[in-house]
Design a protein around this motif. Sequence first.
Motif, PDB file in Angstrom:
ATOM      1  N   ARG B  80      28.711  42.820  -2.466  1.00  0.00           N
ATOM      2  CA  ARG B  80      28.131  41.512  -2.779  1.00  0.00           C
ATOM      3  C   ARG B  80      26.724  41.687  -3.323  1.00  0.00           C
ATOM      4  NH1 ARG B  80      24.099  40.379   0.702  1.00  0.00           N
ATOM      5  NH2 ARG B  80      24.255  40.976   2.903  1.00  0.00           N
ATOM      6  N   SER B  81      26.229  40.626  -3.905  1.00  0.00           N
ATOM      7  CA  SER B  81      24.852  40.628  -4.394  1.00  0.00           C
ATOM      8  C   SER B  81      23.901  40.672  -3.194  1.00  0.00           C
ATOM      9  CB  SER B  81      24.620  39.366  -5.211  1.00  0.00           C
ATOM     10  OG  SER B  81      23.279  39.264  -5.603  1.00  0.00           O
ATOM     11  N   ARG B  82      22.762  41.288  -3.352  1.00  0.00           N
ATOM     12  CA  ARG B  82      21.817  41.400  -2.251  1.00  0.00           C
ATOM     13  C   ARG B  82      20.392  41.177  -2.747  1.00  0.00           C
ATOM     14  NH1 ARG B  82      18.640  45.870  -2.237  1.00  0.00           N
ATOM     15  NH2 ARG B  82      18.131  45.674  -0.049  1.00  0.00           N
ATOM     16  N   GLY B  83      19.479  41.077  -1.780  1.00  0.00           N
ATOM     17  CA  GLY B  83      18.057  40.954  -2.090  1.00  0.00           C
ATOM     18  C   GLY B  83      17.580  39.523  -1.974  1.00  0.00           C
ATOM     19  N   ARG B  84      16.245  39.393  -1.945  1.00  0.00           N
ATOM     20  CA  ARG B  84      15.661  38.045  -1.949  1.00  0.00           C
ATOM     21  C   ARG B  84      14.903  37.883  -3.266  1.00  0.00           C
ATOM     22  NH1 ARG B  84      15.478  38.469   3.888  1.00  0.00           N
ATOM     23  NH2 ARG B  84      13.669  39.810   3.831  1.00  0.00           N
ATOM     24  N   SER B  88      19.075  39.468  -8.656  1.00  0.00           N
ATOM     25  CA  SER B  88      19.202  39.241 -10.096  1.00  0.00           C
ATOM     26  C   SER B  88      20.666  39.284 -10.508  1.00  0.00           C
ATOM     27  CB  SER B  88      18.420  40.326 -10.856  1.00  0.00           C
ATOM     28  OG  SER B  88      18.842  40.392 -12.196  1.00  0.00           O
ATOM     29  N   GLY B  89      20.994  38.438 -11.462  1.00  0.00           N
ATOM     30  CA  GLY B  89      22.334  38.479 -12.019  1.00  0.00           C
ATOM     31  C   GLY B  89      22.442  39.465 -13.163  1.00  0.00           C
ATOM     32  N   ILE B  90      21.287  39.791 -13.751  1.00  0.00           N
ATOM     33  CA  ILE B  90      21.304  40.742 -14.871  1.00  0.00           C
ATOM     34  C   ILE B  90      21.571  42.152 -14.346  1.00  0.00           C
ATOM     35  CG2 ILE B  90      19.894  41.759 -16.711  1.00  0.00           C
ATOM     36  CD1 ILE B  90      18.358  39.046 -16.726  1.00  0.00           C
ATOM     37  N   LYS B  91      20.838  42.504 -13.340  1.00  0.00           N
ATOM     38  CA  LYS B  91      21.041  43.796 -12.695  1.00  0.00           C
ATOM     39  C   LYS B  91      21.129  43.536 -11.183  1.00  0.00           C
ATOM     40  CE  LYS B  91      19.157  48.484 -12.365  1.00  0.00           C
ATOM     41  NZ  LYS B  91      18.018  49.372 -12.623  1.00  0.00           N
ATOM     42  N   PRO B  92      22.325  43.216 -10.730  1.00  0.00           N
ATOM     43  CA  PRO B  92      22.432  42.821  -9.315  1.00  0.00           C
ATOM     44  C   PRO B  92      22.155  43.978  -8.363  1.00  0.00           C
ATOM     45  CG  PRO B  92      24.430  42.257 -10.566  1.00  0.00           C
ATOM     46  CD  PRO B  92      23.617  43.188 -11.415  1.00  0.00           C
ATOM     47  N   GLY B  93      21.398  43.702  -7.322  1.00  0.00           N
ATOM     48  CA  GLY B  93      21.363  44.620  -6.198  1.00  0.00           C
ATOM     49  C   GLY B  93      22.695  44.471  -5.477  1.00  0.00           C
TER      50      GLY B  93
END
Lengths: 468, 499
Positions: B80-84, B88-93
């Motif tokens: 899944r996407s991560r981070g606060r 980012s959707g361009i370069k997802p964590g």
Amino acid sequence: MEARVRLRRGIEVMASARAGRTVRDCHACCVTMNFMVRSAPFATWLVAFGSLASLNGQQDPLEKDHQMEDDPVVKKPRLVRFVYRSHPSLRVGKALRVDFRAKFHTDFRGFEPAISTDEGLFDFQRARVGIEGNFLKIFEFELDRELSPHKNPWRDAYGNFRYFKRAQLKAGKFKLPFGRDQLSPLTNLPFIFRSRIGDYLTPGRDIGFMFHGRFYERGLNYQIGFFREDGENAKTRDNEGTGENVFAARVTGTPLRLLNVSPHLKNLEIGGAFTNGDVPAGVRGLRGRTAARETFFPHSNVFGRRIRVGGEAYWNDGPFTVTGEFIHVQDTRTKQGLRGEDLPSLISRGWYLSGAWVVLGKKKPDRSEPANNFPLHRSLGAVEIGARAEQIRFGSSEHPGRPSRSLRAANVLPNSDRAVTMGVTWYMNRFMKVQFNAVREKIEDVQRSPVGGVSIYWTRAVRMQFVM
Amino acid sequence: MGVSISRLFCSGTLAWAGVSLAAEPALTADDFFDDKVLQEVRLFINPEDWRKLQVNAIANTYYPAELVWRGQSVGDIGIRSRGRGSRSGIKPGIHVDFNRFELNQAFLGLGKVELDNISQDPALLRERLSMLILKKMGVPAPREAHARLYINDTYFGLYGIVESIDRRFLKRTFNEDNGYLYEFKPLTEGYRFQYLGPEVEKYSPVMWDPSTNENKPDAKPIEAMIRAINQSSDAEFASAGGQYLNLKEFMVHIAVEMYLAEFDGILGDVFGMNNFQTYRFEGKTLHRFIAWDKDNAFSWHERPLFVGVNDNVLSRRAMLVPELKDAYLDALLRTAAYVGGAGGWLDQELTRAYDQIRDAAREDKVKLKLVDGDLKPSSNEDFEAGVVYLRQFVQTRSGFVRNAVAGTGFEKSPGAPQLNGVSGNGYFSAGAAVSLSGSGFGDSATALTVLINGFAAAVTAVDDGQVSVTVPDKLRPGAVPVTVLKNGLVSNTVTVEAL
């Protein structure tokens, strides 16, 4: 007579109060609606007993209705009149009939292990009002709306052209013709909860049109329809439709009538149903939930077609009723693999077998009311006991490789819910019934169980129902 | 006879295979986090899911995937996407959960791992270098390495592989995993250890979000800790707070973050406390903070050493206790000694890491940088400029820190050796034997660590006034700082011209 006047006055007061709210302002209306919903459980019973109290002339309301029609004062009825049979009704000559209906359910529920549900332990499960009737006796209509918070507040909203009984046309929003349990009104079932397959493998309501009719005095019935989507039961958590362009067909009949068999068997009704529709790509597979509406098999990725096949049987003889049903659903998963490859179809399948026995009093055939009403006929009404065994299971059509719980697994690790329901229903009178149910469920895969590591769930529920 | 020959052949083949397999060392999590090589991680995910993950990057929706690393494949994983701020959707964590769908599934003994998009650092190196320093200073921190990330066999971008803080991390770090782990989630308005009242709900899960024992998150000790920090008298502060935190370890933690000029850490001056996790030991009230997410470190090499200290209740009160303040200043000097200056340990680590990731970074078409609080596309020029800025920090920060600490009147830890000079000027070079003169060295070589521009020198002889060492091979010419640690206590530093 006094009772009738009181009743009419009550209806007038209610009608004028309703009109007044509409005219005044929206805010007040919302507040009132909110109050109605919150206070409905109490109001329901108050109204129910109030109605009965007002009719406490030792006579059945139906008899009174007949008297009303025979009354010389109303012998030459006005063109527009308001009558009360088992529910209020507006008549315009013989051209138009509009019946006002209301259904209220209140549930008290307990779960073991303790589960906190969206609805809570007390659930004002249904507060539905609506109208139904006909115009010139060839055009029928129905419009229902749920007053309690609901994702799809408009329930049935359709018209039915019935000039030819063997070829009627129904259009609007109504239930797709699939699944006996789902198609039976909840108010008429001997259990509080529908079967798992009735809730989650059948489509439910959607917008479409349907040809239907009956032959041989209901000895053969058919329904063939086309619908915009795949029904509300199949919608996702976000209330998105999971299927579209759905064709549905159902045939039921009593073939044993034609055979020289015991009269007890002639009432056996059997049927089959089928749906076929498109399923857009996405997390739109059918899901499995327990009686407490806790998910044990989530929506998964599907794309292609959804085909349902169902079989049903119903038998009623005197105080005994037996019902059984089987449903098989296949969702194709074209290009749904991690590398875009096709996956074996997702299979959702289940059955139930239920039996009911009216052990006390008498119940009107195929109706949710006793032959003798409590308390008017110095009768306790009728008491019915019932039991249902059922299973719903999810998996894949083929089993390549290691089974997995992944939403895109080629070999879906199956999960199932096996349930047994025991219930007692007290049909007090035509308006009210009280039900007691205990449901024991066993989840096959505890990892996907609502409470991790727990496989056995108990749900106990009491429902009070008022229908008008 | 034919059967016998075939049996012999088969058994011989199996034996050969067995020998071959036995000779191949089993890969471990240490190999996965080995930063000596640029790792290569391949994720296979349905293209539609990848599109959804990017479009709905703000959501924590899991998607099924398969991870392949060095020929080892693990399927049925959830990502899944991560981070606060870094989301980012361009370069997802990407948060990789190996047991999302299979409860007991692990990969190299790991249950989870983070693929850090390093979106806030144009140099793409700050996080990794920060964790190296934190670990060197004894602060619990995750293992990290860089990796080329391939999505469906197409190179997507340069990522950091970050060890998840979970039970496996706890077991490895604290040798226990049954305590209570909390991820700290900052408040928008900022929180700095103020006491908010006796209601536990005001602290957890609002800020201290349980990562273990989620079903019975006993957060009362957190409330008690904050109450003690706020309401104990000055005289009782150290003992009251000490029941819940090792305050000296806390001072080391914030000192290293201060050295790193981290403006988004425990003493964060933007959102208050941030980027740490908390572990409470099993059956105890004692807590330990774990470092997390250091993309915003190395902000300014002349960042003062007390920024935010007075805003945070815990650090403000701790600084009033002389012992704790000394621990803070001591940790700053020790960090400077371990890091070194130009050509020193961290400078060489930076060079090595830069050489390792340069091509992958240049080929990364989705790399990002933080501009005025927003994530923007980052170019190769941004990357190079970021590395130059980082190098300047690495080469000059230790000197700045030493001067700033000296400005407080603190030159060395109480009880630490006094370093007077280094013999061998004129031939002080890699591999040379030199001696350090001073006092208080003691007579135990094992108790001493001699750091020459961040590299540990081998101690060959010691007496109380002199230490003989061999200059480390990695030393490069130039002015180099020399510092002696005795049982962790840091001496003053002298600078020597290396050849």
